[in-house]
Scaffold this active site. Structure first.
Site, mmCIF file in Angstrom:
data_model
loop_
_atom_site.group_PDB
_atom_site.id
_atom_site.type_symbol
_atom_site.label_atom_id
_atom_site.label_comp_id
_atom_site.label_asym_id
_atom_site.label_seq_id
_atom_site.Cartn_x
_atom_site.Cartn_y
_atom_site.Cartn_z
ATOM 1 C CE LYS A 150 -3.984 2.033 2.703
ATOM 2 N NZ LYS A 150 -4.681 1.684 3.747
ATOM 3 C CB SER A 225 -7.765 3.597 2.942
ATOM 4 O OG SER A 225 -6.945 3.224 3.997
ATOM 5 C CB SER A 249 -8.264 0.901 5.776
ATOM 6 O OG SER A 249 -8.871 2.208 5.579
HETATM 7 C C1 LIG Z 1 -23.695 16.447 7.981
HETATM 8 C C2 LIG Z 1 -22.668 15.366 7.726
HETATM 9 C C3 LIG Z 1 -22.160 14.744 8.812
HETATM 10 C C4 LIG Z 1 -21.097 13.888 8.511
HETATM 11 C C5 LIG Z 1 -20.751 13.231 9.536
HETATM 12 C C6 LIG Z 1 -19.297 12.357 9.248
HETATM 13 C C7 LIG Z 1 -19.214 11.163 10.321
HETATM 14 C C8 LIG Z 1 -17.818 10.703 10.387
HETATM 15 C C9 LIG Z 1 -17.932 9.122 10.661
HETATM 16 C C10 LIG Z 1 -16.836 8.390 10.928
HETATM 17 C C11 LIG Z 1 -15.980 8.153 9.522
HETATM 18 C C12 LIG Z 1 -14.767 7.439 10.129
HETATM 19 C C13 LIG Z 1 -14.002 7.264 8.758
HETATM 20 C C14 LIG Z 1 -12.764 6.581 9.237
HETATM 21 C C15 LIG Z 1 -12.256 5.725 8.120
HETATM 22 C C16 LIG Z 1 -10.732 5.135 8.335
HETATM 23 C C17 LIG Z 1 -10.604 4.379 7.358
HETATM 24 C C18 LIG Z 1 -9.170 3.442 7.614
HETATM 25 O O1 LIG Z 1 -9.086 2.481 8.273
HETATM 26 N N1 LIG Z 1 -7.936 4.100 7.429
HETATM 27 C C19 LIG Z 1 -6.706 3.429 7.786
HETATM 28 C C20 LIG Z 1 -5.572 3.719 7.017
HETATM 29 O O2 LIG Z 1 -4.355 3.157 7.828
#
Ligand SMILES: CCCCCCCCCCCCCCCCCC(=O)NCCO
Length: 463
Positions: A150, A225, A249
């Site tokens: 990655k 991701s 991810s």
């Molecule tokens: C009015 C709109 C409201 C929007 C709210 C948004 C809420 C956010 C919810 C949380 C989302 C979290 C996303 C996290 C993604 C992580 C992906 C990951 O594991 N990445 C790691 C890479 O090493």
């Protein structure tokens, strides 16, 4: 001229509307010009990165073509059809050469990349690694296995971009610990794969390298991701990939692309030499882990990774090897399951998959126990979302400085960067109509103080 005389000259000018409008237009034009220049500089950096990527792909193509011309009898289709465990055995016994495997996968990865745009770099050192391997007497557990990596996991001589302009041009001088360990086990890291901008997203697009598609259906995302990994492996261009996972991810791309993926327990694998826009976040522990076509490949990869070399290079990793006894044991297990977690609604196909798995496990003699995840709203909103954004999303927002936000991330980003007070007010207004969005907005305010952060860490530890 004294200050007083200067004021006498300037004073009447302030009252002149022509001077005022000239000043206003001049300032506005300067701001627009500076913005345009900044934007152009970013575009140029991204174009440069794409040129580097294209050169890397050309180099890959040349290497694959040269091998094919020099070795016309290579059984590429046969090599690509083998499982990773079968391939590892044939490489070890010598019935297949590491060259034939590496160049078969280089060729296939190029093909898959043309279809779904998942490869962002060729780890050109793989050809040296191949020569080095051939001279070694000891064959590691992953001897001759090509591995895709990655984007954000450092490989010596390459850039870890994070999908962000600020990291472009920073060529890494060392391999990350995981890449060093893979190499010590005989694996050959050969390509780097695409991610979404910042990696805090479940799609797989950034403005530098573009959108990666799902090879099973081009209308769909491969997930994120670690989406480049999912797409490349599902397309057949790699057998084993290393991804990372804080909040899905590895698991999401594996699920979207019909693959197997493992987020290992926290701290099990070294994260030295891996970039992250939320590096200090420790409420939800991120981990590196494998993605592959089957579970046995994941197990072989974990066996290889949990070795002395990993424990030596990073003494913070607990020196606990892979538990072969548990993995190969046929002793019946007691396994908990749920069809719905009480927070996210599963699709009918997901429910069906859980039911089928439950049935198969029962038929194999295991005891299956239904359970409901406890305090689910509190866990998701207060520990997970508020944990990931415990700084009020400040680090994540900062990582976009000097960058252009990918349109796919725009609405998320705009929400993250709202001032905490506004997020709180919106949460109160939206609570009666959209209670869940209200709770998300409240969680995105973060914890507020170091004291609260300590309390949150305790809450995560004790549940
Ligand atoms: C009015 C709109 C409201 C929007 C709210 C948004 C809420 C956010 C919810 C949380 C989302 C979290 C996303 C996290 C993604 C992580 C992906 C990951 O594991 N990445 C790691 C890479 O090493």
């Amino acid at each position: 001229m004294t200050q007083e005389q200067l004021w006498q000259v300037l004073d009447p000018l302030w009252a002149d509307p022509r001077v005022l409008s000239a000043l206003f237009c001049g300032s506005a034009a300067t701001i627009v010009l500076l913005k345009w220049l900044g934007h152009r500089q970013i575009q140029q950096k991204m174009e440069e990165a794409r040129r580097t990527r294209d050169l890397a792909l050309e180099r890959m193509e040349k290497a694959a073509r040269r091998f094919k011309q020099e070795n016309p009898g290579t059984q590429t289709a046969h090599i690509l059809s083998l499982t990773m465990v079968e391939l590892a055995e044939k490489l070890k016994e010598g019935s297949l050469s590491p060259e034939s495997v590496l160049y078969s996968y280089i060729g296939k990865a190029l093909e898959v990349n043309q279809e779904v745009n998942c490869v962002i770099d060729f780890v050109h050192g793989c050809e040296d690694q191949l020569q080095k391997l051939k001279k070694q007497k000891e064959k590691g557990l992953l001897y001759g296995i090509p591995v895709s990596i990655k984007d954000h996991i450092d490989c010596k001589g390459h850039v870890s971009t994070g999908g962000l302009v600020k990291f472009l041009g920073q060529v890494k001088e060392e391999d990350s610990v995981i890449v060093q360990v893979l190499k010590s086990q005989g694996a050959i890291p050969f390509v780097k794969t695409n991610i979404p901008q910042t990696m805090i997203n479940y799609d797989c697009s950034n403005l530098i390298f573009g959108q990666t598609l799902n090879p099973l259906n081009h209308q769909k995302t491969p997930g994120g991701s670690s989406g480049g990994e999912g797409a490349l492996i599902a397309g057949g261009g790699s057998l084993l990939g290393i991804g990372s996972d804080v909040a899905g991810s590895i698991r999401l791309p594996s699920s979207f692309c019909g693959l197997c993926g493992l987020k290992p327990t926290g701290f099990r694998i070294s994260k030295l030499g891996v970039i992250s826009p939320i590096a200090g976040m420790s409420s939800v522990i991120g981990m590196l882990g494998p993605i592959a076509r089957d579970v046995d490949s994941l197990a072989l990869c974990m066996k290889a990774l949990l070795c002395e070399e990993m424990f030596r290079l990073d003494p913070t990793v607990p020196p606990i090897p892979f538990d072969e006894e548990v993995y190969t044991s046929s002793k019946p297990l007691r396994i908990g399951y749920y069809e719905e977690d009480g927070y996210f609604q599963p699709s009918p196909s997901m429910k069906r998959a859980v039911q089928q798995t439950r049935k198969l496990l029962q038929e194999a003699g295991h005891t299956i126990v239904p359970f409901a995840p406890p305090k689910i709203d509190y866990m998701v909103d207060e520990l997970f979302t508020r944990g990931i954004f415990s700084d009020g999303a400040a680090h994540l927002v900062d990582s976009f400085k000097g960058d252009i936000v990918d349109p796919n991330l725009k609405s998320q980003f705009n929400t993250y960067r709202l001032p905490a007070l506004l997020k709180r007010i919106l949460a109160i207004i939206l609570k009666p109509i959209y209670p869940r969005i209200a709770r998300d907005l409240s969680a995105l305010c973060g914890v507020g103080s170091a004291k609260n952060l300590w309390d949150q860490h305790v809450a995560v530890a004790v549940g």
